[in-house]
Write a protein that holds these residues in place. Structure first.
Motif, PDB file in Angstrom:
ATOM      1  N   GLN A 151     -11.673  -3.435  -7.564  1.00  0.00           N
ATOM      2  CA  GLN A 151     -10.683  -2.483  -8.061  1.00  0.00           C
ATOM      3  C   GLN A 151      -9.272  -3.064  -8.071  1.00  0.00           C
ATOM      4  OE1 GLN A 151     -11.689   0.600  -5.125  1.00  0.00           O
ATOM      5  NE2 GLN A 151     -11.910   1.990  -6.857  1.00  0.00           N
ATOM      6  N   GLU A 209      -7.050   7.911  -7.300  1.00  0.00           N
ATOM      7  CA  GLU A 209      -8.241   7.178  -6.897  1.00  0.00           C
ATOM      8  C   GLU A 209      -7.850   6.162  -5.826  1.00  0.00           C
ATOM      9  OE1 GLU A 209     -11.490   4.063  -8.777  1.00  0.00           O
ATOM     10  OE2 GLU A 209     -10.311   5.315 -10.120  1.00  0.00           O
ATOM     11  N   ALA A 210      -8.594   6.159  -4.731  1.00  0.00           N
ATOM     12  CA  ALA A 210      -8.359   5.186  -3.665  1.00  0.00           C
ATOM     13  C   ALA A 210      -8.891   3.827  -4.100  1.00  0.00           C
ATOM     14  CB  ALA A 210      -9.048   5.638  -2.383  1.00  0.00           C
ATOM     15  N   LEU A 211      -8.128   2.782  -3.800  1.00  0.00           N
ATOM     16  CA  LEU A 211      -8.555   1.420  -4.116  1.00  0.00           C
ATOM     17  C   LEU A 211      -9.155   0.823  -2.846  1.00  0.00           C
ATOM     18  CD1 LEU A 211      -5.429   0.368  -6.189  1.00  0.00           C
ATOM     19  CD2 LEU A 211      -7.655   1.098  -7.034  1.00  0.00           C
ATOM     20  N   LEU A 212     -10.480   0.872  -2.758  1.00  0.00           N
ATOM     21  CA  LEU A 212     -11.159   0.486  -1.523  1.00  0.00           C
ATOM     22  C   LEU A 212     -12.037  -0.753  -1.656  1.00  0.00           C
ATOM     23  CD1 LEU A 212     -12.253   4.066  -0.409  1.00  0.00           C
ATOM     24  CD2 LEU A 212     -10.276   2.752   0.360  1.00  0.00           C
ATOM     25  N   ARG A 213     -12.260  -1.234  -2.884  1.00  0.00           N
ATOM     26  CA  ARG A 213     -13.147  -2.368  -3.086  1.00  0.00           C
ATOM     27  C   ARG A 213     -12.408  -3.504  -3.797  1.00  0.00           C
ATOM     28  NH1 ARG A 213     -15.434   2.060  -5.015  1.00  0.00           N
ATOM     29  NH2 ARG A 213     -15.437   1.300  -7.152  1.00  0.00           N
ATOM     30  N   GLU A 214     -12.849  -4.701  -3.563  1.00  0.00           N
ATOM     31  CA  GLU A 214     -12.234  -5.895  -4.156  1.00  0.00           C
ATOM     32  C   GLU A 214     -12.173  -5.807  -5.679  1.00  0.00           C
ATOM     33  OE1 GLU A 214     -10.883  -8.758  -2.920  1.00  0.00           O
ATOM     34  OE2 GLU A 214     -11.132  -8.177  -0.839  1.00  0.00           O
ATOM     35  N   ILE A 223       0.843  -1.202   0.000  1.00  0.00           N
ATOM     36  CA  ILE A 223       0.000   0.000   0.000  1.00  0.00           C
ATOM     37  C   ILE A 223       0.875   1.247   0.000  1.00  0.00           C
ATOM     38  CG2 ILE A 223      -1.616   1.345   1.408  1.00  0.00           C
ATOM     39  CD1 ILE A 223      -2.832  -1.413   2.252  1.00  0.00           C
ATOM     40  N   TYR A 269      -3.570  -4.535  -3.527  1.00  0.00           N
ATOM     41  CA  TYR A 269      -3.880  -4.314  -2.112  1.00  0.00           C
ATOM     42  C   TYR A 269      -5.028  -3.333  -1.938  1.00  0.00           C
ATOM     43  CZ  TYR A 269       0.789  -6.245  -1.875  1.00  0.00           C
ATOM     44  OH  TYR A 269       1.885  -7.040  -2.051  1.00  0.00           O
ATOM     45  N   ILE A 270      -6.034  -3.722  -1.187  1.00  0.00           N
ATOM     46  CA  ILE A 270      -7.097  -2.790  -0.812  1.00  0.00           C
ATOM     47  C   ILE A 270      -6.474  -1.749   0.107  1.00  0.00           C
ATOM     48  CG2 ILE A 270      -9.221  -2.537   0.512  1.00  0.00           C
ATOM     49  CD1 ILE A 270     -10.096  -5.229  -0.512  1.00  0.00           C
ATOM     50  N   GLY A 271      -6.768  -0.491  -0.153  1.00  0.00           N
ATOM     51  CA  GLY A 271      -6.193   0.596   0.623  1.00  0.00           C
ATOM     52  C   GLY A 271      -5.127   1.353  -0.135  1.00  0.00           C
ATOM     53  N   VAL A 322      -3.519   3.251  -3.677  1.00  0.00           N
ATOM     54  CA  VAL A 322      -3.967   4.378  -4.506  1.00  0.00           C
ATOM     55  C   VAL A 322      -3.469   4.145  -5.924  1.00  0.00           C
ATOM     56  CG1 VAL A 322      -1.953   5.792  -3.955  1.00  0.00           C
ATOM     57  CG2 VAL A 322      -4.040   6.899  -4.680  1.00  0.00           C
TER      58      VAL A 322
END
Length: 141
Positions: free
Chosen positions: A57, A50-55, A9, A64-66, A68
């Protein structure tokens, strides 16, 4: 969360800030350029994160979730100044050229903020490394 995910992350954050620094360097390099029209004059570039917050993505830039990702680059919407310079080979029929819309003060602030964010992510990686090292020391006892 495992330490390798933390490092992953943080590395996405470092990558994003490098893109930000590169765009700032490009903007500074083109700060004094001119064009013959508003369309051909240089426009400052800004990265969009963009934040990567969902599976769903995870295949879009980071495992890794969390993390960018850089979603794209956009042109700054600030107005290009019109300057009377009839001797300039790029001048239009009325003798005007259009300066880039780069503001050096804004770029310096962007550069300092990107550098600070990059350093913060490096500190996250260093802390994770120290924690891994201390965990390995526990197994030696």
């Amino acid at each position: 969360m495992s330490l390798d995910k933390i490092i992953g992350i943080a590395s996405t954050g470092m990558n994003a800030q490098m893109v930000r620094l590169n765009s700032t360097a490009s903007n500074m390099a083109n700060a004094s350029t001119v064009g013959g029209s508003k369309e051909t004059a240089y426009k400052a570039k800004r990265p969009v994160f963009e934040a990567l917050l969902r599976e769903e993505q995870l295949n879009q830039g980071s495992p890794y979730i969390g993390g960018v990702k850089v979603a794209g680059m956009v042109d700054d919407t600030a107005v290009n100044r019109k300057i009377l310079d009839p001797g300039n080979p790029k001048a239009d029929k009325d003798g005007f050229v259009f300066a880039s819309n780069v503001n050096e003060v804004t770029e310096m602030v962007e550069m300092m903020a990107a550098g600070r964010s990059y350093q913060n992510n490096v500190e996250v990686v260093n802390t994770a490394k120290v924690l891994m090292s201390r965990t390995l020391e526990l197994t030696k006892v």
